[in-house]
Design an enzyme around this catalytic site. Sequence first.
Site, PDB file in Angstrom:
ATOM      1  CG  HIS A 139      -2.177  24.374 -23.952  1.00 10.78           C
ATOM      2  ND1 HIS A 139      -2.276  23.012 -24.089  1.00 10.78           N
ATOM      3  CD2 HIS A 139      -1.150  24.772 -24.757  1.00 10.78           C
ATOM      4  CE1 HIS A 139      -1.356  22.607 -24.952  1.00 10.78           C
ATOM      5  NE2 HIS A 139      -0.660  23.658 -25.372  1.00 10.78           N
TER       6      HIS A 139
ATOM      7  CD  GLU B  65       4.235   7.675  -0.515  1.00 13.81           C
ATOM      8  OE1 GLU B  65       4.996   8.167   0.357  1.00 13.81           O
ATOM      9  OE2 GLU B  65       3.049   8.007  -0.637  1.00 13.81           O
TER      10      GLU B  65
ATOM     11  CB  SER C 102      -0.952  -0.028   1.199  1.00 12.96           C
ATOM     12  OG  SER C 102      -1.997   0.915   1.039  1.00 12.96           O
TER      13      SER C 102
ATOM     14  N   GLY D  76       0.516  -1.340   7.926  1.00 14.34           N
ATOM     15  CA  GLY D  76      -0.554  -0.608   8.589  1.00 14.34           C
ATOM     16  C   GLY D  76      -0.044   0.231   9.743  1.00 14.34           C
TER      17      GLY D  76
END
Length: 455
Positions: free
Chosen positions: A440, A183, A178, A266
């Site tokens: 843009h 990362e 996760s 976690g």
Amino acid sequence: MKHFDAIIVGAGQAGPPLAGRLTAAGLRVAIVERKLFGGTCVNTGCIPTKTMVASAYAAHMARRAAEYGVQVGGAVAVDMKQVKARKDAISGRSRQNVRSWLDGMNGCTVFEGHARFETPHEIRVGDELLGADKIFLDVGGRALVPDMPGVDRVPYLTNTSMLELDVLPRHLVVVGGSYIGLEFGQMFRRFGAEVTIVEKGPRLIQREDEDVSTGVREILEGEGIHVRCDAECISFAPRGEDIAVGVSCASGEPEAVGSHVLLAVGRRPNTDDLGLDKAGVAVDKAGYIVVDDQLRTNVPGIWAMGDCNGRGAFTHTSYNDFEIVAANLLDNDPRRLSERVLGYALYIDPPLGRVGMTEAQARASGRRILQATRPMARVGRAVEKGEAQGFIKIVADADSRKILGASILGTSGDEAIHAILAIMNADVPYTVLQRSTPIHPTVAELLPTVIGDLR
């Protein structure tokens, strides 16, 4: 006992700004921090990790320089001691800024030490007993280390100890597919380590739609990262100077052997040593403090903000918790958690920007759904930068014409997602964004076009 109008426990992302608002309103405030001012974000989360992500990006682009007609000459070398020193300096300045802010705040008294409740409105910090009618908990969280087979027999890293490395692992095995694991995995691959990511579930970042998970996996594997999903037999064992991580009992190589192991499975709240039982504050089965829609606990006069309440777990949601509490207490503005439109990002490169529902959640809600997807290869800015991986996806309600959620996996996705976030917060139809005239060349300029493709 020293009596204050308010006590704040924890100097993370919600505590210090709340101290600022309360003292500005004339209240006498005590703020207690037991270790590092600034909390997770400043010390072991956003600021240090994104600083290292920037170093990894520089190394990655140096290796790609020839694609842009730039000759750098020789192999790209990464000095991990210098990477760590840069990270420490930036994180350290942020931490000191928080401490200096609090020290200079009129009406605020800073206490350093471990806070524990003795009664619902009395907190002990070392030899000091503090009392207040209002107590705010901002105690954060830490890495979860589950009782997996063999984990007590091997050295392992968490997101905190990983930041202290000043050497490059030969082979980093990341357990957990996760946000934190991905990362760190990409970061250290770009530094030059071999990396294997082990995920127990069938795919990476399972809270996201399957096409997002697939897109992220393609990006990581494209950089040479090994990904092992369906790892139902995760275990650990010493293997000489290395660590063997059991992966699968059914198919593929049964284990991955690495020089270092990162556990990224976690988080858990820092609530188990606060004496919450003496205050009567309710927690759920995972230890998170139970709060209502205005961050109030079940005990009058006690609030919980940030990671410890399980209602956000991001720096920006922690800060928003402060805003909700301050609005209700000081501004006569009844703001609520349930009004929050949740956005967040995964900072691999290119990043994933996310807001609202996934497509799967939207379809499961029973609504009539509109959906549109455009590859980043159709975005001029992405092509010009040579970073055309990923896609833009928007999900909307066919009846209300409101955007329900969006995913932008691609360059500047973490910034472009704010256009969607703003429209959702304004609670207006998607036609408002569709009829806008974005600048843009940007990634956001494609959003009206994607909305026009909703079917």
